[in-house]
Design a protein around this motif. Structure first.
Motif, mmCIF file in Angstrom:
data_model
loop_
_atom_site.group_PDB
_atom_site.id
_atom_site.type_symbol
_atom_site.label_atom_id
_atom_site.label_comp_id
_atom_site.label_asym_id
_atom_site.label_seq_id
_atom_site.Cartn_x
_atom_site.Cartn_y
_atom_site.Cartn_z
ATOM 1 N N ILE A 25 -19.290 -13.568 -16.308
ATOM 2 C CA ILE A 25 -18.508 -13.981 -16.578
ATOM 3 C C ILE A 25 -17.528 -12.908 -15.786
ATOM 4 O O ILE A 25 -17.948 -11.528 -17.423
ATOM 5 N N VAL A 26 -16.255 -12.785 -15.844
ATOM 6 C CA VAL A 26 -14.825 -11.732 -15.789
ATOM 7 C C VAL A 26 -13.792 -11.351 -16.340
ATOM 8 O O VAL A 26 -13.060 -12.477 -16.587
ATOM 9 N N SER A 27 -12.948 -11.004 -16.900
ATOM 10 C CA SER A 27 -11.399 -10.379 -17.283
ATOM 11 C C SER A 27 -11.265 -9.530 -16.349
ATOM 12 O O SER A 27 -11.763 -8.492 -15.480
ATOM 13 N N GLU A 61 -17.162 -16.440 -12.858
ATOM 14 C CA GLU A 61 -15.643 -16.790 -13.712
ATOM 15 C C GLU A 61 -14.963 -15.946 -13.882
ATOM 16 O O GLU A 61 -15.415 -15.459 -14.978
ATOM 17 N N VAL A 62 -13.608 -16.012 -13.660
ATOM 18 C CA VAL A 62 -12.758 -15.068 -14.016
ATOM 19 C C VAL A 62 -11.949 -15.921 -15.675
ATOM 20 O O VAL A 62 -11.995 -16.873 -15.430
ATOM 21 N N VAL A 63 -12.500 -14.756 -16.440
ATOM 22 C CA VAL A 63 -12.031 -16.458 -18.263
ATOM 23 C C VAL A 63 -10.921 -14.937 -18.059
ATOM 24 O O VAL A 63 -10.992 -13.841 -18.289
ATOM 25 N N THR A 64 -10.687 -15.419 -19.722
ATOM 26 C CA THR A 64 -9.458 -14.443 -20.691
ATOM 27 C C THR A 64 -10.658 -13.729 -21.475
ATOM 28 O O THR A 64 -11.501 -13.657 -21.203
ATOM 29 N N MET A 65 -9.330 -12.713 -21.722
ATOM 30 C CA MET A 65 -10.185 -11.292 -22.458
ATOM 31 C C MET A 65 -10.757 -12.071 -23.719
ATOM 32 O O MET A 65 -12.019 -11.676 -24.415
ATOM 33 N N ASP A 66 -10.032 -12.750 -24.310
ATOM 34 C CA ASP A 66 -10.456 -13.594 -25.776
ATOM 35 C C ASP A 66 -11.987 -14.162 -25.811
ATOM 36 O O ASP A 66 -12.738 -13.930 -25.881
ATOM 37 N N ASP A 67 -12.076 -14.675 -24.303
ATOM 38 C CA ASP A 67 -13.012 -15.407 -24.103
ATOM 39 C C ASP A 67 -13.888 -14.864 -23.209
ATOM 40 O O ASP A 67 -15.731 -15.249 -24.057
ATOM 41 N N LEU A 68 -13.906 -13.940 -23.239
ATOM 42 C CA LEU A 68 -15.261 -13.032 -22.272
ATOM 43 C C LEU A 68 -15.798 -12.204 -23.552
ATOM 44 O O LEU A 68 -17.003 -12.582 -24.231
ATOM 45 N N SER A 107 -2.594 -11.126 -14.521
ATOM 46 C CA SER A 107 -1.998 -12.156 -12.709
ATOM 47 C C SER A 107 -3.321 -12.935 -12.184
ATOM 48 O O SER A 107 -2.924 -13.300 -11.528
ATOM 49 N N THR A 108 -4.597 -12.114 -12.724
ATOM 50 C CA THR A 108 -5.455 -12.715 -12.098
ATOM 51 C C THR A 108 -5.269 -14.051 -12.363
ATOM 52 O O THR A 108 -6.510 -14.309 -12.967
ATOM 53 N N PRO A 109 -6.387 -15.066 -11.181
ATOM 54 C CA PRO A 109 -6.417 -16.909 -11.890
ATOM 55 C C PRO A 109 -7.330 -16.506 -12.046
ATOM 56 O O PRO A 109 -8.603 -16.327 -12.308
ATOM 57 N N LEU A 110 -7.276 -17.823 -12.823
ATOM 58 C CA LEU A 110 -8.922 -17.420 -14.059
ATOM 59 C C LEU A 110 -9.455 -18.883 -13.107
ATOM 60 O O LEU A 110 -8.752 -19.291 -11.792
ATOM 61 N N GLY A 111 -10.842 -19.105 -13.317
ATOM 62 C CA GLY A 111 -11.501 -20.394 -12.201
ATOM 63 C C GLY A 111 -12.927 -19.419 -12.002
ATOM 64 O O GLY A 111 -12.863 -17.519 -12.102
ATOM 65 N N MET A 112 -13.632 -19.872 -11.133
ATOM 66 C CA MET A 112 -14.847 -20.250 -10.483
ATOM 67 C C MET A 112 -14.523 -19.262 -9.519
ATOM 68 O O MET A 112 -13.736 -19.225 -8.257
ATOM 69 N N ARG A 113 -15.184 -18.093 -8.811
ATOM 70 C CA ARG A 113 -14.972 -17.768 -7.933
ATOM 71 C C ARG A 113 -16.014 -18.027 -6.263
ATOM 72 O O ARG A 113 -17.805 -17.917 -6.839
ATOM 73 N N GLU A 114 -15.790 -17.535 -5.003
ATOM 74 C CA GLU A 114 -16.420 -18.295 -4.617
ATOM 75 C C GLU A 114 -18.937 -17.661 -4.515
ATOM 76 O O GLU A 114 -19.550 -17.864 -4.339
#
Length: 365
Positions: free
Chosen positions: A204-206, A221-228, A210-217
């Motif tokens: 998982i990455v933050s 997975e892009v998540v919030t800093m808190d979730d990371l 402005s970067t959209p959250l969610g899975m990438r190809e």
């Protein structure tokens, strides 16, 4: 003196912006200020540089030696040694290029280079593979109780050798574990992600808000800093050091991490608040840490002072690893940056544009 072939189609304003200068009819003269930073073991092949320049090399240079050593030179080559504005303004008119043997070039005063009409080039991505390898090396070392076992044996404690089991040491597989990478969409971070995914880890990455959250190809997975911070078993900050990222991993961040999490810093030392990290270790907010960087600098960084509390923490806790900024130093990476400088200089001698836009100070992609 050598002569130069005029490129009449390149006006001075464009030359200053793109780093395009006149082509060279004969080999330009190049001085390397601190070759030992790259070639400390004598294993580098400088052929790509010597093939295109009259090359003079110094193992190390003091700041006051830069200007004298640049006399009569066309190109100054340098491995992340600070070249401040007053030094650049004092360089002889012959100097038209500073070839940075590395990725970062914040060690060079861009405004002074613009004033002098000096271009800059760098070698991006030369250490992507090496830094990716090292981050994964530290993940593996922390997961298999390597540091505690080695520390015990180094102190003459052979209990693990005698009992043939690990007692209460952390010793686990990394498949299925979560690797959180702060700023995880850059070149080096993406390489780390690829290696971690291939080992069966969840990544998982933050990134920027402005970067959209969610899975990438790519599988990350892009998540919030808190979730990371809350979800990760291993956390690496992979952001540049600036006023926004200094102390990025602070007390509030450590409070959100799992008590079983490990922090790995191979980027820049001050990104992690040292006092907060030590407090987190002592209060068992996290399970351990691996640090390859410490001070404000890059290469060479200031050495960790002998009275640093990090040495106390290293001795106090089994799961703390300290290394002296070795992530980038694999022989292939060092050769790659030497060759990259040679390629850049060859382009410069042909009158081609360099890869730093001198108007914006940003890389040209």
């Amino acid at each position: 003196m050598f002569s130069r072939l005029a490129l009449r189609s390149t006006p001075r304003s464009l030359a200053c912006r793109t780093g395009v200068h006149r082509a060279f009819a004969t080999k330009p003269k190049c001085v390397m200020l601190n070759a030992a930073r790259l070639d400390f073991d004598g294993r580098m092949d400088w052929g790509k540089v010597t093939n295109v320049t009259e090359f003079t090399s110094y193992d190390i240079s003091a700041t006051e030696e830069i200007v004298p050593r640049a006399q009569g030179m066309d190109i100054v080559m340098n491995k992340e040694f600070p070249i401040p504005g007053d030094i650049i303004r004092a360089l002889p008119p012959s100097v038209k290029l500073i070839a940075e043997a590395g990725t970062g070039y914040n060690n060079i005063d861009l405004d002074a280079c613009r004033e002098k009409g000096i271009a800059i080039c760098n070698v991006p991505e030369y250490t992507t593979e090496a830094m990716g390898d090292y981050a994964i090396t530290l993940v593996m070392a922390l997961s298999c109780s390597l540091a505690p076992q080695m520390k015990a044996l180094a102190k003459g404690d052979r209990k693990y050798m005698h009992q043939c089991h690990l007692g209460h040491l952390d010793h686990f597989e990394i498949r299925g574990k979560t690797y959180g990478i702060i700023g995880g969409l850059g070149y080096i971070a993406s390489n780390i992600s690829k290696k971690a995914l291939n080992l069966g880890m969840r990544v998982i990455v933050s990134d920027m808000p402005s970067t959209p959250l969610g899975m990438r190809e790519s599988g990350v997975e892009v998540v919030t800093m808190d979730d990371l911070l809350k979800q990760s078993d291993f956390i690496s900050p992979m952001v540049p050091l600036n006023k926004h990222t200094k102390g990025l991993l602070n007390t509030a961040c450590f409070d959100k991490m799992k008590p079983t999490a490990y922090v790995i810093n191979t980027a820049r030392g001050p990104i992690v608040d040292q006092d907060a990290l030590i407090d987190a270790l002592r209060k068992k907010k996290i399970a351990g840490a691996a640090l390859d960087v410490f001070g404000e600098g890059s290469a060479p960084p200031p050495p960790l002072p002998d009275n640093s509390p990090l040495y106390d923490v290293f001795n106090e806790f089994e799961n703390v690893i300290l290394t002296p900024h070795i992530g980038w130093q694999r022989v292939e990476a060092r050769q790659r940056v030497v060759d990259g400088c040679g390629d850049n200089i060859a382009k410069f001698t042909r009158g081609e544009a360099m890869n730093i836009d001198m108007t914006t100070g940003l890389p040209i992609r």
